[in-house]
Enzyme design. Structure first.
Site, PDB file in Angstrom:
ATOM      1  N   ASP A 101     -48.923  33.826  39.989  1.00 11.71           N
ATOM      2  CA  ASP A 101     -49.825  34.861  39.451  1.00 11.71           C
ATOM      3  C   ASP A 101     -49.100  35.910  38.612  1.00 11.71           C
ATOM      4  O   ASP A 101     -49.498  37.072  38.563  1.00 11.71           O
ATOM      5  CB  ASP A 101     -50.604  35.550  40.594  1.00 11.71           C
ATOM      6  CG  ASP A 101     -51.398  34.556  41.409  1.00 11.71           C
ATOM      7  OD1 ASP A 101     -51.834  33.549  40.839  1.00 11.71           O
ATOM      8  OD2 ASP A 101     -51.567  34.790  42.627  1.00 11.71           O
ATOM      9  N   LYS A 137     -48.909  33.865  33.785  1.00 13.92           N
ATOM     10  CA  LYS A 137     -48.475  32.718  32.957  1.00 13.92           C
ATOM     11  C   LYS A 137     -49.567  32.287  31.977  1.00 13.92           C
ATOM     12  O   LYS A 137     -49.292  31.997  30.820  1.00 13.92           O
ATOM     13  CB  LYS A 137     -48.116  31.528  33.866  1.00 13.92           C
ATOM     14  CG  LYS A 137     -46.981  31.817  34.847  1.00 13.92           C
ATOM     15  CD  LYS A 137     -46.771  30.671  35.808  1.00 13.92           C
ATOM     16  CE  LYS A 137     -47.879  30.454  36.797  1.00 13.92           C
ATOM     17  NZ  LYS A 137     -48.076  31.522  37.795  1.00 13.92           N
ATOM     18  N   ALA A 153     -53.664  26.378  41.365  1.00 10.90           N
ATOM     19  CA  ALA A 153     -53.376  27.357  40.314  1.00 10.90           C
ATOM     20  C   ALA A 153     -54.653  28.037  39.841  1.00 10.90           C
ATOM     21  O   ALA A 153     -55.719  27.429  39.845  1.00 10.90           O
ATOM     22  CB  ALA A 153     -52.715  26.646  39.130  1.00 10.90           C
ATOM     23  N   GLY A 154     -54.525  29.281  39.429  1.00 13.28           N
ATOM     24  CA  GLY A 154     -55.622  29.982  38.770  1.00 13.28           C
ATOM     25  C   GLY A 154     -55.001  30.786  37.648  1.00 13.28           C
ATOM     26  O   GLY A 154     -54.308  31.767  37.905  1.00 13.28           O
ATOM     27  N   HIS A 155     -55.188  30.343  36.421  1.00 10.78           N
ATOM     28  CA  HIS A 155     -54.560  30.992  35.264  1.00 10.78           C
ATOM     29  C   HIS A 155     -55.638  31.710  34.457  1.00 10.78           C
ATOM     30  O   HIS A 155     -56.545  31.085  33.914  1.00 10.78           O
ATOM     31  CB  HIS A 155     -53.826  29.951  34.414  1.00 10.78           C
ATOM     32  CG  HIS A 155     -52.655  29.338  35.129  1.00 10.78           C
ATOM     33  ND1 HIS A 155     -51.822  28.405  34.576  1.00 10.78           N
ATOM     34  CD2 HIS A 155     -52.173  29.560  36.380  1.00 10.78           C
ATOM     35  CE1 HIS A 155     -50.877  28.073  35.450  1.00 10.78           C
ATOM     36  NE2 HIS A 155     -51.080  28.756  36.551  1.00 10.78           N
ATOM     37  N   THR A 156     -55.507  33.036  34.411  1.00 12.85           N
ATOM     38  CA  THR A 156     -56.558  33.853  33.796  1.00 12.85           C
ATOM     39  C   THR A 156     -56.213  34.187  32.354  1.00 12.85           C
ATOM     40  O   THR A 156     -55.081  34.561  32.044  1.00 12.85           O
ATOM     41  CB  THR A 156     -56.712  35.179  34.579  1.00 12.85           C
ATOM     42  OG1 THR A 156     -56.708  34.876  35.966  1.00 12.85           O
ATOM     43  CG2 THR A 156     -57.979  35.905  34.196  1.00 12.85           C
ATOM     44  N   GLN A 202     -47.891  27.991  39.820  1.00 10.14           N
ATOM     45  CA  GLN A 202     -47.238  28.677  40.948  1.00 10.14           C
ATOM     46  C   GLN A 202     -46.021  29.464  40.440  1.00 10.14           C
ATOM     47  O   GLN A 202     -45.954  29.800  39.286  1.00 10.14           O
ATOM     48  CB  GLN A 202     -46.842  27.689  42.059  1.00 10.14           C
ATOM     49  CG  GLN A 202     -48.020  27.077  42.824  1.00 10.14           C
ATOM     50  CD  GLN A 202     -48.741  25.983  42.075  1.00 10.14           C
ATOM     51  OE1 GLN A 202     -48.152  24.993  41.696  1.00 10.14           O
ATOM     52  NE2 GLN A 202     -50.035  26.136  41.862  1.00 10.14           N
ATOM     53  N   THR A 262     -45.422  25.641  48.096  1.00 10.00           N
ATOM     54  CA  THR A 262     -46.359  24.597  47.709  1.00 10.00           C
ATOM     55  C   THR A 262     -45.626  23.259  47.770  1.00 10.00           C
ATOM     56  O   THR A 262     -44.481  23.189  48.231  1.00 10.00           O
ATOM     57  CB  THR A 262     -46.986  24.897  46.328  1.00 10.00           C
ATOM     58  OG1 THR A 262     -48.062  23.983  46.122  1.00 10.00           O
ATOM     59  CG2 THR A 262     -45.976  24.792  45.189  1.00 10.00           C
ATOM     60  N   ASP A 304     -48.491  48.057  32.455  1.00 11.15           N
ATOM     61  CA  ASP A 304     -49.499  49.121  32.476  1.00 11.15           C
ATOM     62  C   ASP A 304     -49.927  49.494  33.902  1.00 11.15           C
ATOM     63  O   ASP A 304     -50.381  50.618  34.130  1.00 11.15           O
ATOM     64  CB  ASP A 304     -50.743  48.677  31.686  1.00 11.15           C
ATOM     65  CG  ASP A 304     -51.280  47.341  32.177  1.00 11.15           C
ATOM     66  OD1 ASP A 304     -50.513  46.355  32.157  1.00 11.15           O
ATOM     67  OD2 ASP A 304     -52.443  47.283  32.626  1.00 11.15           O
TER      68      ASP A 304
HETATM   69  P1  GDP Z   1     -51.121  33.217  36.476  1.00 11.61           P
HETATM   70  O1  GDP Z   1     -51.535  32.417  37.647  1.00 11.61           O
HETATM   71  O2  GDP Z   1     -49.645  33.401  36.396  1.00 11.61           O
HETATM   72  O3  GDP Z   1     -51.703  32.736  35.172  1.00 11.61           O
HETATM   73  O4  GDP Z   1     -51.724  34.683  36.708  1.00 11.61           O
HETATM   74  P2  GDP Z   1     -53.197  35.035  37.257  1.00 11.61           P
HETATM   75  O5  GDP Z   1     -54.178  34.791  36.184  1.00 11.61           O
HETATM   76  O6  GDP Z   1     -53.450  34.416  38.573  1.00 11.61           O
HETATM   77  O7  GDP Z   1     -53.017  36.579  37.576  1.00 11.61           O
HETATM   78  C1  GDP Z   1     -52.644  37.484  36.604  1.00 11.61           C
HETATM   79  C2  GDP Z   1     -53.742  38.561  36.509  1.00 11.61           C
HETATM   80  O8  GDP Z   1     -53.253  39.658  35.787  1.00 11.61           O
HETATM   81  C3  GDP Z   1     -54.969  38.097  35.742  1.00 11.61           C
HETATM   82  O9  GDP Z   1     -56.097  38.747  36.248  1.00 11.61           O
HETATM   83  C4  GDP Z   1     -54.684  38.547  34.319  1.00 11.61           C
HETATM   84  O10 GDP Z   1     -55.866  38.755  33.563  1.00 11.61           O
HETATM   85  C5  GDP Z   1     -53.989  39.836  34.583  1.00 11.61           C
HETATM   86  N1  GDP Z   1     -52.975  40.235  33.583  1.00 11.61           N
HETATM   87  C6  GDP Z   1     -52.111  39.468  32.874  1.00 11.61           C
HETATM   88  N2  GDP Z   1     -51.264  40.244  32.160  1.00 11.61           N
HETATM   89  C7  GDP Z   1     -51.612  41.519  32.419  1.00 11.61           C
HETATM   90  C8  GDP Z   1     -51.097  42.782  31.999  1.00 11.61           C
HETATM   91  O11 GDP Z   1     -50.138  42.893  31.262  1.00 11.61           O
HETATM   92  N3  GDP Z   1     -51.707  43.894  32.519  1.00 11.61           N
HETATM   93  C9  GDP Z   1     -52.765  43.833  33.366  1.00 11.61           C
HETATM   94  N4  GDP Z   1     -53.287  44.969  33.817  1.00 11.61           N
HETATM   95  N5  GDP Z   1     -53.270  42.663  33.785  1.00 11.61           N
HETATM   96  C10 GDP Z   1     -52.695  41.529  33.325  1.00 11.61           C
HETATM   97  P1  IMO Z   2     -50.700  30.147  40.036  1.00 12.28           P
HETATM   98  O1  IMO Z   2     -50.421  28.962  39.163  1.00 12.28           O
HETATM   99  C1  IMO Z   2     -50.091  32.179  43.840  1.00 12.28           C
HETATM  100  C2  IMO Z   2     -49.612  29.682  47.378  1.00 12.28           C
HETATM  101  C3  IMO Z   2     -50.725  29.717  48.404  1.00 12.28           C
HETATM  102  C4  IMO Z   2     -49.948  29.423  49.663  1.00 12.28           C
HETATM  103  C5  IMO Z   2     -48.898  28.420  49.191  1.00 12.28           C
HETATM  104  C6  IMO Z   2     -49.279  26.971  49.427  1.00 12.28           C
HETATM  105  O2  IMO Z   2     -52.044  30.735  39.830  1.00 12.28           O
HETATM  106  O3  IMO Z   2     -49.593  31.140  39.951  1.00 12.28           O
HETATM  107  P2  IMO Z   2     -51.060  25.287  48.417  1.00 12.28           P
HETATM  108  O4  IMO Z   2     -52.505  25.491  48.020  1.00 12.28           O
HETATM  109  O5  IMO Z   2     -50.187  24.904  47.289  1.00 12.28           O
HETATM  110  O6  IMO Z   2     -50.930  24.416  49.616  1.00 12.28           O
HETATM  111  O7  IMO Z   2     -50.582  26.749  48.913  1.00 12.28           O
HETATM  112  O8  IMO Z   2     -48.746  28.644  47.809  1.00 12.28           O
HETATM  113  N1  IMO Z   2     -50.068  29.349  46.010  1.00 12.28           N
HETATM  114  C7  IMO Z   2     -50.152  30.237  45.014  1.00 12.28           C
HETATM  115  N2  IMO Z   2     -49.945  31.563  45.018  1.00 12.28           N
HETATM  116  N3  IMO Z   2     -50.402  31.544  42.684  1.00 12.28           N
HETATM  117  C8  IMO Z   2     -50.594  30.209  42.659  1.00 12.28           C
HETATM  118  O9  IMO Z   2     -50.754  29.524  41.514  1.00 12.28           O
HETATM  119  C9  IMO Z   2     -50.502  29.496  43.882  1.00 12.28           C
HETATM  120  N4  IMO Z   2     -50.643  28.201  44.227  1.00 12.28           N
HETATM  121  C10 IMO Z   2     -50.361  28.117  45.533  1.00 12.28           C
HETATM  122  O10 IMO Z   2     -51.358  30.974  48.444  1.00 12.28           O
HETATM  123  O11 IMO Z   2     -49.272  30.572  50.095  1.00 12.28           O
HETATM  124 MG    MG Z   3     -52.799  32.545  39.323  1.00 13.23          MG
END
Ligand code: GDP
Ligand code: IMO
Ligand code: MG
Length: 422
Positions: free
Chosen positions: A13, A16, A39-42, A223, A238, A332
Site C-alpha cells: 500500500d 504503487k 492487492a488493491g492498487h488505487t 504487496q 504473503t 502531504d
Molecule cells: P498500492 O497498493 O501500493 O497501490 O497503494 P494503495 O492504493 O493500497 O494505497 C495507497 C493510498 O494512498 C491510495 O488511497 C492512494 O489513492 C493514496 N495515495 C497515493 N499517493 C498519495 C499521496 O501522495 N498522498 C496522499 N494523500 N494519498 C496518496
Molecule cells: P498491495 O499490492 C498490504 C497482507 C495481508 C496479510 C498478509 C497475507 O495493495 O500493496 P494474503 O492475502 O496474501 O494471504 O495476506 O499480507 N497483504 C497486503 N497488505 N497491501 C497488499 O497489497 C497486501 N496483500 C497482502 O494483509 O497481512
Molecule cells: Mg494496496
C-alpha cells in the site's frame, strides 16, 4: 530494450498503483509479475477513484499493453468484477489486456481453505485478505494447480473436480466455516466463460519478443518487500516473491534485462494484518496518521496500522531489490505534524543495530529515533519540487542520505498529477 520495475519497499500500500499509472505512458507494456487479488492498487484520475486488484495499473493509458504474468494467481470472479468496472468507466481494454496461460487460477475452495486455515489459527492468524492466495500458491508449488490455459482444455471440468475433491478432504482438518460453496462455484463457472473472451498468451515469448523489438516494459509489483515469502516477517507474509527477483520468475525475464528498480515508500509506514512492525504507533499520533492518510485497506477496508518511517527496514529492502531510485509518497499526510520521527537504528539484545534480526517476530525491538522538524504547511497547489517548504525538502534530503539511494520523485496527493520530480 530493458525492463524497469516498480515495487513496494514496506508492507504494501505504498502507492504503487498511482506511480505505475503515472509512469506507464513512458512504456509499451505494463506487466504484473506476482500476487493476485490480495492487492488493491488505487488510481485517481480526474476526480474518479479506481481500485485494481489483478489488472495492471497501466490500463488507463491508451495504447499500452497490460499483461497478467505467469507469476500471478488469478481469481476469475474478482477478475470479472474488475473488467465490469472498467467497462462502466468506458475503458477499452479488450485488445490491450493479455493473460499468461501459465498464471494459476484461484478456485472457490482456495478461498474456503484460506478462511478455514485463518479461523484455525485464532490469535496467531496472519490477517490474510482471505482471497485464496496462500492455498493457490500451495497448489502451484505442490504441483496440483489449475492454470489459466487449462480453461481452454476439453477436460477443464474434470481437472476442476479433482482439485475440488482434494480441497474438500483438506477442509476436514479445519473448523467448519460459513461458505456458500455451490453459489461460489456457479459464479466461478460463469466468470470462467467471460474470461474465455480475453486473450491468453505464452507471455514469456510475448514479453521477450517485445524486448527484442525494442519495446519498453514496466513490471508492477504487488504487496511489499516485507511481505516477501522468503525475506519478509515470516510467517506474517504473503505467498509469493514480492522482491525484484520475482520479476524474473514471474514474467520469464532474464536478470540482465532489468534496468531501473524503482522502490516506493510512504513518508511514514503502514501495515495491514498481523505481524511485527517495530515503528508502529499505538497512540494518538498513529491515529492521526491513519485518519489524515485515510489508511484503510483498498481490498478489505481494514484499518491499517500506522507508524514512523523505519530506516533499517528500508535499507534491508533497498538491498534485497537492488533499488536504483526511491519515490516517496504521501508526503502531504505529514503537513500538520509539528515533529516527524524516523527510526535510524534498532535496539535489541543489548546492542544497537541496523540489521533485521531473524527473531523479529519474537523479540522486542526498540527503535532509535531521530527527530525532524515538521513544515506545518499544506503542500496543496505546489507543483514543483523546489516550491516545497525548506523543511519538507530537508526531510527528503535526510532520507536520501540515510538510505544512500537517490530519491527521484515525491508524491503529494492521490491524484495522478501530484507527483513532483526532483
Ligand atoms: P498500492 O497498493 O501500493 O497501490 O497503494 P494503495 O492504493 O493500497 O494505497 C495507497 C493510498 O494512498 C491510495 O488511497 C492512494 O489513492 C493514496 N495515495 C497515493 N499517493 C498519495 C499521496 O501522495 N498522498 C496522499 N494523500 N494519498 C496518496
Ligand atoms: P498491495 O499490492 C498490504 C497482507 C495481508 C496479510 C498478509 C497475507 O495493495 O500493496 P494474503 O492475502 O496474501 O494471504 O495476506 O499480507 N497483504 C497486503 N497488505 N497491501 C497488499 O497489497 C497486501 N496483500 C497482502 O494483509 O497481512
Ligand atoms: Mg494496496
Amino acid at each position: 530494450m530493458a525492463v524497469d520495475v516498480i515495487l513496494g519497499l514496506q508492507w504494501g500500500d505504498e502507492g504503487k498503483g498511482k506511480i505505475v499509472d503515472y509512469l506507464a505512458d513512458k512504456y509499451d507494456l505494463v506487466c504484473r509479475f506476482q500476487g493476485g487479488p490480495n492487492a488493491g492498487h488505487t488510481i485517481k484520475i480526474a476526480g474518479k477513484k479506481y481500485v485494481l486488484h489483478t489488472i495492471p495499473s497501466g490500463v488507463f493509458r491508451p495504447g499500452i499493453i497490460n499483461i497478467i504474468g505467469n507469476g500471478v494467481v488469478l481469481d476469475p470472479i474478482t477478475m470479472v468484477r474488475e473488467l465490469k468496472s472498467l467497462d462502466e468507466a468506458g475503458i477499452d481494454y479488450q485488445s490491450r489486456l493479455l493473460v499468461s496461460k501459465k498464471a494459476h487460477l484461484i478456485v472457490p475452495t482456495h478461498r474456503y481453505l484460506d478462511a478455514a486455515s485463518e479461523a484455525s489459527k485464532g490469535e496467531g492468524k496472519i490477517g490474510s485478505t482471505l482471497k485464496g492466495i496462500g492455498p493457490a500458491y500451495m497448489d502451484k508449488t505442490g504441483r496440483n494447480g489449475l492454470r489459466v490455459g487449462d480453461i481452454l482444455s476439453a477436460d477443464f471440468d474434470q481437472k476442476y473436480r479433482t482439485i475440488r475433491q482434494k480441497h474438500l478432504g483438506l477442509a476436514r482438518l479445519y473448523p467448519e466455516i460459513e461458505f456458500d460453496l455451490s453459489g461460489e462455484e456457479t459464479r466461478f463457472f460463469e466468470c470462467v466463460e467471460v474470461l474465455r473472451k480475453l486473450t491468453f498468451v505464452n507471455s514469456e515469448y510475448y514479453i521477450n519478443d517485445a524486448l527484442t523489438a525494442g519495446k519498453k516494459i514496466l513490471a508492477e509489483g504487488a504487496q511489499g518487500s516485507m511481505l516477501d515469502i522468503d525475506f519478509g516477517t515470516y510467517p506474517f507474509v504473503t505467498s509469493s516473491n514480492t522482491i525484484s527477483a520475482g520479476v524474473c520468475s514471474g514474467l520469464g525475464i532474464a536478470p540482465n534485462k532489468i534496468r531501473e528498480v524503482i522502490g516506493i515508500a510512504k513518508a511514514y509506514c503502514t501495515r495491514v494484518g498481523s505481524g511485527p512492525f517495530p515503528t508502529e504507533l499505538e497512540d494518538s499520533t498513529g491515529e492521526k496518521l491513519r485518519s489524515v492518510g485515510s489508511e484503510f485497506g483498498a481490498t478489505t477496508g481494514r484499518p491499517r496500522r500506522c507508524g514512523w518511517l523505519d530506516v533499517p527496514q528500508l535499507l534491508y529492502t533497498v538491498m534485497l531489490n537492488g533499488v536504483t531510485q526511491v519515490i516517496i509518497t504521501k508526503l502531504d499526510v505529514l503537513d500538520t505534524f509539528e515533529e516527524i520521527n524516523v527510526a535510524t537504528h534498532y535496539r535489541y539484545g543489548g546492542t544497537e543495530s541496523r540489521e533485521i534480526p531473524f527473531e523479529i517476530t519474537d523479540i522486542a525491538i526498540d527503535p532509535v529515533w531521530e527527530k525532524i522538524e515538521g513544515w506545518n504547511q499544506s503542500l496543496d497547489g505546489l507543483h514543483e519540487y523546489h516550491h516545497l517548504p525548506d523543511k519538507a525538502r530537508a526531510y527528503i534530503s535526510r532520507l536520501e542520505n540515510l538510505l544512500s539511494t537517490r530519491i527521484s520523485m515525491v508524491s503529494t496527493g492521490p491524484e495522478r498529477e501530484k507527483l513532483l520530480p526532483r
